[in-house]
Design a protein around this motif. Structure first.
Motif, PDB file in Angstrom:
ATOM      1  N   VAL A  25       0.839  -1.185   0.000  1.00 59.88           N
ATOM      2  CA  VAL A  25       0.000   0.000   0.000  1.00 59.88           C
ATOM      3  C   VAL A  25       0.882   1.246   0.000  1.00 59.88           C
ATOM      4  O   VAL A  25       1.881   1.302   0.724  1.00 59.88           O
ATOM      5  CB  VAL A  25      -0.900   0.019   1.263  1.00 59.88           C
ATOM      6  N   GLU A  26       0.512   2.248  -0.793  1.00 60.92           N
ATOM      7  CA  GLU A  26       1.263   3.508  -0.792  1.00 60.92           C
ATOM      8  C   GLU A  26       1.154   4.164   0.574  1.00 60.92           C
ATOM      9  O   GLU A  26       0.069   4.262   1.154  1.00 60.92           O
ATOM     10  CB  GLU A  26       0.702   4.450  -1.865  1.00 60.92           C
ATOM     11  N   ASP A  27       2.289   4.613   1.095  1.00 64.33           N
ATOM     12  CA  ASP A  27       2.362   5.212   2.430  1.00 64.33           C
ATOM     13  C   ASP A  27       2.960   6.610   2.314  1.00 64.33           C
ATOM     14  O   ASP A  27       4.118   6.770   1.943  1.00 64.33           O
ATOM     15  CB  ASP A  27       3.223   4.323   3.332  1.00 64.33           C
ATOM     16  N   ARG A  28       2.170   7.629   2.636  1.00 58.50           N
ATOM     17  CA  ARG A  28       2.626   9.018   2.614  1.00 58.50           C
ATOM     18  C   ARG A  28       2.686   9.612   4.026  1.00 58.50           C
ATOM     19  O   ARG A  28       2.673  10.825   4.198  1.00 58.50           O
ATOM     20  CB  ARG A  28       1.703   9.868   1.731  1.00 58.50           C
ATOM     21  N   SER A  29       2.783   8.754   5.033  1.00 57.86           N
ATOM     22  CA  SER A  29       2.761   9.216   6.416  1.00 57.86           C
ATOM     23  C   SER A  29       4.059   9.894   6.852  1.00 57.86           C
ATOM     24  O   SER A  29       4.072  10.649   7.813  1.00 57.86           O
ATOM     25  CB  SER A  29       2.445   8.054   7.361  1.00 57.86           C
ATOM     26  N   PHE A  30       5.156   9.620   6.171  1.00 57.47           N
ATOM     27  CA  PHE A  30       6.442  10.232   6.496  1.00 57.47           C
ATOM     28  C   PHE A  30       6.595  11.471   5.622  1.00 57.47           C
ATOM     29  O   PHE A  30       6.610  11.364   4.394  1.00 57.47           O
ATOM     30  CB  PHE A  30       7.577   9.218   6.241  1.00 57.47           C
ATOM     31  N   PRO A  31       6.683  12.664   6.231  1.00 52.67           N
ATOM     32  CA  PRO A  31       6.699  13.919   5.450  1.00 52.67           C
ATOM     33  C   PRO A  31       7.759  13.930   4.337  1.00 52.67           C
ATOM     34  O   PRO A  31       8.925  13.627   4.570  1.00 52.67           O
ATOM     35  CB  PRO A  31       7.021  14.981   6.500  1.00 52.67           C
ATOM     36  N   GLY A  32       7.313  14.281   3.134  1.00 49.85           N
ATOM     37  CA  GLY A  32       8.208  14.418   1.997  1.00 49.85           C
ATOM     38  C   GLY A  32       8.664  13.112   1.373  1.00 49.85           C
ATOM     39  O   GLY A  32       9.531  13.113   0.504  1.00 49.85           O
ATOM     40  N   GLU A  33       8.100  11.996   1.789  1.00 42.48           N
ATOM     41  CA  GLU A  33       8.540  10.699   1.269  1.00 42.48           C
ATOM     42  C   GLU A  33       7.334   9.809   0.962  1.00 42.48           C
ATOM     43  O   GLU A  33       6.370   9.773   1.722  1.00 42.48           O
ATOM     44  CB  GLU A  33       9.426  10.005   2.312  1.00 42.48           C
ATOM     45  N   VAL A  34       7.417   9.112  -0.151  1.00 49.43           N
ATOM     46  CA  VAL A  34       6.410   8.124  -0.495  1.00 49.43           C
ATOM     47  C   VAL A  34       7.067   6.757  -0.351  1.00 49.43           C
ATOM     48  O   VAL A  34       8.096   6.479  -0.973  1.00 49.43           O
ATOM     49  CB  VAL A  34       5.880   8.308  -1.941  1.00 49.43           C
TER      50      VAL A  34
ATOM     51  N   THR B 102       6.346   2.301   0.392  1.00 52.02           N
ATOM     52  CA  THR B 102       5.391   1.227   0.174  1.00 52.02           C
ATOM     53  C   THR B 102       5.275   0.422   1.456  1.00 52.02           C
ATOM     54  O   THR B 102       6.239  -0.201   1.904  1.00 52.02           O
ATOM     55  CB  THR B 102       5.830   0.321  -0.993  1.00 52.02           C
ATOM     56  N   GLU B 103       4.106   0.480   2.053  1.00 54.48           N
ATOM     57  CA  GLU B 103       3.823  -0.239   3.289  1.00 54.48           C
ATOM     58  C   GLU B 103       3.485  -1.688   2.967  1.00 54.48           C
ATOM     59  O   GLU B 103       2.865  -1.981   1.946  1.00 54.48           O
ATOM     60  CB  GLU B 103       2.640   0.416   4.006  1.00 54.48           C
ATOM     61  N   VAL B 104       3.886  -2.597   3.854  1.00 52.52           N
ATOM     62  CA  VAL B 104       3.542  -4.012   3.739  1.00 52.52           C
ATOM     63  C   VAL B 104       2.507  -4.315   4.820  1.00 52.52           C
ATOM     64  O   VAL B 104       2.744  -4.071   6.004  1.00 52.52           O
ATOM     65  CB  VAL B 104       4.779  -4.918   3.925  1.00 52.52           C
ATOM     66  N   GLU B 105       1.362  -4.826   4.386  1.00 49.30           N
ATOM     67  CA  GLU B 105       0.300  -5.230   5.305  1.00 49.30           C
ATOM     68  C   GLU B 105       0.042  -6.722   5.157  1.00 49.30           C
ATOM     69  O   GLU B 105       0.295  -7.305   4.102  1.00 49.30           O
ATOM     70  CB  GLU B 105      -1.005  -4.498   4.989  1.00 49.30           C
ATOM     71  N   CYS B 106      -0.501  -7.313   6.188  1.00 46.04           N
ATOM     72  CA  CYS B 106      -0.956  -8.702   6.116  1.00 46.04           C
ATOM     73  C   CYS B 106      -2.204  -8.743   5.241  1.00 46.04           C
ATOM     74  O   CYS B 106      -3.147  -7.978   5.451  1.00 46.04           O
ATOM     75  CB  CYS B 106      -1.276  -9.218   7.517  1.00 46.04           C
ATOM     76  N   ALA B 107      -2.224  -9.627   4.268  1.00 48.96           N
ATOM     77  CA  ALA B 107      -3.365  -9.733   3.358  1.00 48.96           C
ATOM     78  C   ALA B 107      -4.583 -10.347   4.040  1.00 48.96           C
ATOM     79  O   ALA B 107      -5.697 -10.208   3.552  1.00 48.96           O
ATOM     80  CB  ALA B 107      -2.995 -10.563   2.133  1.00 48.96           C
ATOM     81  N   ARG B 108      -4.386 -10.992   5.162  1.00 47.08           N
ATOM     82  CA  ARG B 108      -5.489 -11.673   5.842  1.00 47.08           C
ATOM     83  C   ARG B 108      -6.204 -10.777   6.855  1.00 47.08           C
ATOM     84  O   ARG B 108      -7.416 -10.836   6.981  1.00 47.08           O
ATOM     85  CB  ARG B 108      -4.952 -12.924   6.536  1.00 47.08           C
TER      86      ARG B 108
END
Length: 183
Positions: free
Chosen positions: A133-142, A144-150
């Protein structure tokens, strides 16, 4: 890996299906190139945990079953301190699963020492076991977050600075993982 690149790899493998049936079957099963072959124990772990059994809980239910550190990492998308976590230096052989729901996601065979202080892997057991998942939570940086699919829990992030054969580094939180040692 981008969708177009994935399909190119999949098509390339398919062209050699007669001589590379095992490799093609592995790509169809895992979404990875033939460089990452599953062992029997890994195949069984995937077969024994269905992704169709989506895990949905209220935040109150998650708080009851997770430690405060696990809740912070898995449910609040936190990060544990580097070098001071359970699995960064773990050299044992086995399978790493989601600490929240038990979904098997990574193998010790794809684990490597990235020097970052967090457990790092160059590939998941199967691409459908994780969600990127795209993660924009860190200022100025994009990122890619890894999540559990389940269960949708936060596991860590993936970066494009890992070793071959994938060039990826799945940088994960130990608090988000449970480990089962190979028998």
């Amino acid at each position: 890996m981008k969708v177009a690149q994935f399909f190119i790899v999949l098509a390339s493998v398919g062209m050699f299906a007669c001589s590379e049936q095992d490799a093609a079957a592995n790509v169809a099963t895992t979404g990875l190139t033939s460089d990452v072959q599953l062992e029997e124990e890994e195949r069984l772990a995937l077969q024994n945990t269905s992704l169709q059994d989506t895990v949905v809980k209220t935040e109150a239910e998650w708080r009851k079953i997770l430690t405060p550190e696990q809740y912070y990492v898995l449910r609040q998308e936190g990060t544990e301190p580097p070098f001071k976590n359970k699995y960064d230096s773990n050299k044992k052989k086995g399978i790493y699963a989601c600490a929240a729901c038990g979904n098997p996601m990574f193998s010790s065979r794809t684990k490597f020492d990235s020097g970052t202080g967090w457990p790092s892997f160059y590939a998941p057991l199967a691409k459908d076991r994780i969600k990127e998942v795209e993660d924009r939570s860190f200022p100025g940086e994009v990122r890619t977050e890894v999540e559990c699919a389940r269960c949708g829990s936060h596991i860590g992030h993936v970066f494009e600075d890992g070793p071959e054969p994938t060039g990826l580094r799945y940088c994960l939180n130990s608090a988000a993982l449970s480990f089962t040692e190979k028998k």
